[in-house]
Design an enzyme around this catalytic site. Structure first.
Site, PDB file in Angstrom:
ATOM      1  N   ASP A 197       0.818  -0.997  -0.012  1.00 17.77           N
ATOM      2  CA  ASP A 197       0.047   0.014   0.045  1.00 17.77           C
ATOM      3  C   ASP A 197       0.890   1.184   0.056  1.00 17.77           C
ATOM      4  O   ASP A 197       1.925   1.230  -0.342  1.00 17.77           O
ATOM      5  CB  ASP A 197      -1.143  -0.122   1.211  1.00 17.77           C
ATOM      6  CG  ASP A 197      -2.210   0.660   0.934  1.00 17.77           C
ATOM      7  OD1 ASP A 197      -2.343   2.021   0.414  1.00 17.77           O
ATOM      8  OD2 ASP A 197      -3.329   0.147   1.200  1.00 17.77           O
ATOM      9  N   HIS A 219       2.216   1.558  -3.289  1.00 14.17           N
ATOM     10  CA  HIS A 219       1.210   2.733  -3.939  1.00 14.17           C
ATOM     11  C   HIS A 219       1.935   3.939  -4.012  1.00 14.17           C
ATOM     12  O   HIS A 219       1.176   5.008  -4.310  1.00 14.17           O
ATOM     13  CB  HIS A 219      -0.123   2.562  -3.302  1.00 14.17           C
ATOM     14  CG  HIS A 219      -0.920   1.481  -3.512  1.00 14.17           C
ATOM     15  ND1 HIS A 219      -2.195   1.310  -2.797  1.00 14.17           N
ATOM     16  CD2 HIS A 219      -0.756   0.338  -3.951  1.00 14.17           C
ATOM     17  CE1 HIS A 219      -2.717   0.122  -3.174  1.00 14.17           C
ATOM     18  NE2 HIS A 219      -1.616  -0.581  -3.895  1.00 14.17           N
TER      19      HIS A 219
END
Length: 362
Positions: A197, A219
């Site tokens: 993430d 991310h």
């Protein structure tokens, strides 16, 4: 004889006045969880070494002002489905040294590929420090879900290593590296994050610098703003700098997202400087004012004075875009980009707002 008796009596008084237990000046080494609370309340030079934290318990380190805390060996946190956090570090003017230790969250026992929407998983580390606190060289292994939640002031993190790479194939999800809220004057330098993430997600606060980061598998370098703060005040992020960093093998290089269904606030005075991206699968740059309500951007969280300087690298994959910008009417202003160069996209840019200094390839 009288003199000898006087010396003996004086020695007895001194001995009685000398503490035999942990003191503010003692060095206390703790290897048993049951001894933690007493040591934390008594010691200003504290060592946590080869400790196992029982399932469902937090390693609560509410340190005395000025304490030096050193981790040694392996600190393991036993498995239980609960919210956590597993470790809390708080205090004023404290110094934390990782000293080659490994803090093992045993995330592989939690991962189900669903992150926060699956079984309950604890936050690994919560930092609540202030007054020029420093936390150096901490190694985190296998976060169950979010790795580090920061709610701090005047704090520096140096040399951290967050390794959740096993989650790539074992179901790790929502394993944010550093989540930052209600924080002022933070510097994170020379950190490595391998996760699934955001490498960094800034949610609220001012005056932060993130430098010399190496992010992979996640991310990217993110700002996420718009969910109302706990006291109902505007949710604002300002004066934030990401510099001299790499984002590799990730979904996004940078991602700025505001929540149109959330509260009010602002994203302002944000700089990305000397960022190199590679093997990005979705977006080299993604900025959206419709996060959580795609296609319906709102200007409740305006994004102003966004500066990109020397932001370079490559995207890959059949759907990867160099740049995607979704702004609400009046929601974006004064963006100045210089030296933005991204190659490898097979899909054109998607922009409804043009930054100064960059022409979207639409």
């Amino acid at each position: 004889m009288k003199y000898h008796g006087f010396v003996l009596a004086l020695s007895a008084i001194v001995a009685a006045a000398t503490p035999t237990g942990p003191s503010a000046d003692a060095t206390c080494t703790v290897t048993n969880f049951d001894d933690v609370a007493n040591a934390v309340s008594s010691c200003t030079d504290l060592v946590i070494q080869d400790l196992t934290v029982p399932a469902g318990k937090a390693l609560q380190l509410d340190l005395k002002s000025g304490t030096k805390l050193t981790f040694k060996g392996t600190i393991k946190f036993d498995f239980l489905n609960w919210e956590g956090p597993l470790l809390v570090i708080s205090g004023s003017s404290v110094t934390v040294e990782g000293s080659g230790a490994t803090l093992n969250g045993q995330g592989e026992k939690y991962w189900d590929g669903k992150g926060g929407s699956g079984t309950t998983k604890p936050v690994f580390v919560k930092i609540k420090t202030k007054a020029n606190s420093v936390l150096n060289n901490v190694n985190l292994l296998n976060c169950p879900e979010r790795c580090v939640s920061i709610n701090a002031d005047d704090t520096n993190l140096n040399g951290w290593n967050i390794d959740v790479s096993a989650g790539d194939t074992q179901g790790g999800h929502n394993t944010d590296g550093f989540d930052v809220s209600n924080t002022n004057n933070l510097h994170i330098d020379h950190a490595t994050v391998q996760n699934q993430d955001d490498c960094v997600a800034v949610n609220q606060g001012t005056n932060m610098v993130f430098s010399n980061l190496d992010c992979s598998g996640g991310h990217g370098l993110s700002i996420s703003v718009g969910l109302s703060s706990s006291n109902g005040s505007p949710n604002t992020v300002s004066n934030i700098t990401f510099t001299d960093s790499k984002v590799r093998k990730s979904a996004n290089g940078l991602h700025i997202k505001t929540h149109p269904t959330g509260g009010t606030g602002a994203v302002k005075d944000v700089t990305y400087n000397n960022i190199v991206i590679s093997d990005i699968t979705n977006y080299g740059i993604e900025i959206q004012e419709d996060y959580g309500d795609v296609g319906n951007p709102k200007a409740n969280i305006p994004i102003t004075n966004l500066i990109l300087k020397q932001y370079t690298g490559t995207v890959s994959g059949s759907k990867a875009k160099q740049v995607s910008i979704v702004c609400a009417s009046g929601g974006c202003s004064n963006w100045n980009w210089d030296g933005v160069s991204i190659s490898g996209a097979k899909v054109k840019d998607d922009c409804n707002f043009q930054p100064n200094g960059y022409k979207c390839n639409t």
